[in-house]
Design a protein around this motif. Structure first.
Motif, short mmCIF file in Angstrom:
data_model
loop_
_atom_site.label_atom_id
_atom_site.label_comp_id
_atom_site.label_asym_id
_atom_site.label_seq_id
_atom_site.Cartn_x
_atom_site.Cartn_y
_atom_site.Cartn_z
N ASP A 68 4.67 53.25 35.83
CA ASP A 68 5.22 54.58 36.10
C ASP A 68 6.01 54.49 37.40
N PHE A 69 7.34 54.56 37.30
CA PHE A 69 8.20 54.41 38.47
C PHE A 69 8.09 55.58 39.43
N SER A 70 7.50 56.68 39.02
CA SER A 70 7.40 57.84 39.91
C SER A 70 6.23 57.73 40.88
N ILE A 71 5.35 56.76 40.67
CA ILE A 71 4.15 56.61 41.49
C ILE A 71 4.32 55.41 42.41
N SER A 72 3.95 55.57 43.66
CA SER A 72 3.97 54.48 44.62
C SER A 72 2.73 54.58 45.49
N SER A 73 1.99 53.47 45.58
CA SER A 73 0.78 53.43 46.39
C SER A 73 0.61 52.01 46.92
N SER A 74 -0.44 51.80 47.72
CA SER A 74 -0.67 50.46 48.26
C SER A 74 -1.01 49.47 47.16
N GLN A 75 -1.68 49.94 46.08
CA GLN A 75 -1.98 49.05 44.97
C GLN A 75 -0.81 48.90 44.01
N ASP A 76 0.06 49.88 43.98
CA ASP A 76 1.17 49.88 43.03
C ASP A 76 2.44 50.39 43.70
N PRO A 77 3.00 49.61 44.62
CA PRO A 77 4.19 50.08 45.36
C PRO A 77 5.44 50.07 44.49
N THR A 78 6.32 51.03 44.75
CA THR A 78 7.65 51.07 44.13
C THR A 78 8.68 50.76 45.20
N GLN A 79 9.36 49.65 45.05
CA GLN A 79 10.37 49.25 46.02
C GLN A 79 11.69 49.97 45.70
N VAL A 80 12.30 50.51 46.74
CA VAL A 80 13.52 51.30 46.57
C VAL A 80 14.63 50.66 47.41
N THR A 81 15.77 50.40 46.78
CA THR A 81 16.95 49.89 47.48
C THR A 81 18.18 50.63 46.97
N VAL A 82 19.23 50.65 47.79
CA VAL A 82 20.49 51.28 47.37
C VAL A 82 21.19 50.37 46.37
#
Length: 614
Positions: free
Chosen positions: A144-158
């Motif tokens: 799920d790309f909408s969720i970001s946590s320490s166990q499941d981080p979502t990396q965001v770049t331009v």
């Protein structure tokens, strides 16, 4: 009738020894009855036939004795039986593993990612290999790309910008994948049968994924049918547990539940796996008994002799049903196949996603939604590894011997340490762990003394060390309870985090760019102090740092290395201060008596260097 006394030789094992003994026996006790021992004599036919039968029986007797020993058995089916007797489950294939990177783009909203366009990919997504169509990998966890946590981080770049204004952002998530394909088969069951056994004929069977009957009941796999409890996980939400749902480091809660519907699996050969169920019916009250002092030992034969009975923590009611036997239903069995040497695919070979992705929100712009959906991509940045054939006969022998000693029970402190670090990540991440025997001075007033003290730490969303939440400790406690020796008590505590900074001075060689050399030194120390390389109660050896800096090209002399304590929650550091100077002895900074770990929390600012001259 007088008892006949004959000199019988019991040490004969082969054809010639049997033949010679029979000839000598005949010459000794029947010298006048038979005395023609030539090869063509009719009497020799019977002697040699008897010797032949004796030789064959000796061979099979030796073979049967040999097949009872792990070190000597040569037949795979016998080794499989010996493996289960000693508690080892044979493997018919070796699973390859790798990390899969998932990418998608989202449009920009006021210069930030518009998370309304995020996608979700269901669990058990399949990814195919480009180099081998027969190899497929399975991602068990949903994305799920909408969720970001320490166990499941979502990396965001331009991803794309016009001038200095971002137009699109690239989101990235990483999941672990195994080389496996989901297969489905069904079995129709009529009247209940005690210890019903079903056969699955297939190659490279990894294991059973799940079994569900036509009534929607789930059947759980256990190690033995006498084990009536299994691990279960529930999502950590306000509805499931209002006291722990705010613990961001624990996405799922680990529970122990009774499982009346259970089964075991047995590997019979490389192409045959059996599923066996219990012997009870749904009317049996085995699972309805609430354990209490009045019913402990219920079901013991003849009488309740509680003084001499060895109780099992997984089955102390001593019921004889061993779970429910399925009846009048259709069982849908999903099992995994795959693995092998061919599953060790190269990097960037897994790029075809077979599962469908869906948007988390509705009412989206059609053009942007289609563009976002088309951007979804997957790949494996590293080659897959671990794929191998099943256990060879020699591997089977060695694994049986290795398993026999432990029997999955934690015996030594190191066993508990490894078991704690193996807690599945969905129940929280144990980043650091340290275990020691309980000390009297560490027992607080009113606290029950324990056998062992287990100190743990977790990660926050920025991958910095932090204390574990209450729900994470509860999950770990439930997890360890199934592997704990009944006499051991474990107290789970927080370890201390001491934040530090590093200041150093170097002298560089002539004709070297001082900024470049300094940057290389800082990068080297950032790698050295990477928190993955540090454990609880690990000292800092200043000489190692000096040697590491001295090896950087362009460094002539390391003039000074100084470790400082960074403290203060208002500054973003740990609340615990530490006297570095008093803890330093002979160039080594020792940890405190209380389990602690040194951490460089902000490497980019907490590691500072300076170029000086003589």
């Amino acid at each position: 009738m007088a008892e006949l006394k004959r000199d019988i030789k019991y040490l004969n094992r082969d054809f010639n020894s049997f033949r010679n003994s029979l000839i000598n026996f005949s010459k000794t006790y029947f010298p006048n009855t038979f005395n023609d021992f030539s090869p063509s004599s009719p009497g020799m036919i019977f002697m040699e036939m008897a010797s032949y039968v004796g030789d064959v029986m000796s061979f099979y007797l030796d073979n049967q004795i040999q097949e009872n020993f792990v070190q000597l058995a040569r037949q795979s089916n016998n080794l499989y039986e010996l493996a289960y007797m000693f508690g080892y489950k044979p493997k018919t294939t070796g699973v390859a593993t790798t990390n899969i990177d998932f990418y998608q783009t989202v449009p920009s909203l006021n210069g930030n990612p518009d998370y309304t366009y995020t996608l979700s990919i269901p669990e058990n997504a399949q990814i195919s290999s480009n180099s081998n169509n027969n190899v497929r990998f399975l991602v068990e966890d949903p994305i799920d790309f909408s969720i970001s946590s320490s166990q499941d981080p979502t990396q965001v770049t331009v991803y794309r910008q016009v001038g200095n204004v971002p137009q699109q952002f690239l989101l990235k998530k990483t999941r672990k994948a195994i080389s496996a394909t989901i297969n489905t088969t069904t079995f129709t069951v009529g009247n209940p049968t005690q210890f019903l056994t079903l056969d699955i004929n297939d190659t490279n069977i990894i294991g059973i994924l799940d079994i569900v009957d036509s009534d929607g009941n789930t059947w759980y796999e256990v190690d033995t049918l006498g084990q009536d409890v299994v691990f279960d996980s529930i999502k950590n939400t306000n509805v499931n547990d209002p006291n722990t749902y705010n613990d961001s480091d624990t996405p799922f809660l680990l529970k122990v539940k009774q499982a009346p519907r259970r089964f075991i699996t047995r590997v019979i050969s490389s192409t045959l796996t059996q599923i066996q169920f219990g012997a009870g019916t749904s009317s049996d009250n085995e699972e309805e008994i609430i354990p209490n002092p009045n019913n402990v030992g219920l079901g013991l034969p003849f009488e309740q002799n509680k003084l001499t009975t060895a109780y099992s923590p997984t089955n102390f009611l001593f019921t004889n049903t061993y779970g429910i036997a399925p009846s009048n239903t259709t069982l849908t069995v999903r099992y995994l196949t795959g693995g092998g040497v061919e599953a060790n695919v190269p990097s960037n070979d897994l790029t075809t996603l077979s599962s469908n992705a869906t948007f988390n929100n509705s009412g989206l712009n059609t053009t942007l939604a289609n563009e976002t959906l088309a951007s979804l991509a997957v790949t494996n940045p590293q080659a897959a590894s671990g794929g191998k054939d099943g256990d060879s006969l020699e591997e089977l022998r060695q694994n049986i011997v290795a398993t026999q000693g432990s029997q999955l029970r934690s015996v030594t402190p190191d066993d508990y340490l490894l078991r704690a670090l193996s807690l599945p990540s969905r129940y929280g991440i144990i980043s650091k762990a340290f275990i020691e025997k309980s000390k009297v001075q560490n027992i607080s007033p009113g606290e029950t003394p324990s056998t062992l003290d287990l100190y743990i730490l977790s990660y926050d969303i920025n991958r910095n060390l932090t204390t574990a939440s209450t729900s994470l400790k509860k999950n770990l406690s439930n997890y360890l309870s199934q592997y704990r020796i009944i006499g051991d008590t474990i107290n789970i505590k927080d370890a201390f985090v001491i934040n530090i900074g590093v200041d150093f001075e170097i002298i560089i060689l002539p004709n070297f760019n001082s900024n470049e050399v300094l940057r290389n030194c800082i990068n080297s120390l950032i790698q050295y102090f990477n928190i993955d390389n540090w454990q609880i109660n690990q000292p800092i050896i200043l000489k190692e740092i000096e040697v590491r800096l001295d090896r950087i090209e362009g460094v002539q002399t390391v003039k000074k290395v100084q470790i400082t304590n960074k403290v203060g929650t208002s500054l973003g550091y740990s609340q615990y201060a530490y006297d570095i100077e008093q803890a330093t002895l002979n160039g080594t900074i020792y940890p405190s008596l209380d389990p602690m770990v040194f951490e460089v929390k902000n490497p980019s600012t907490d590691i500072k260097g300076r170029v000086v001259t003589f």
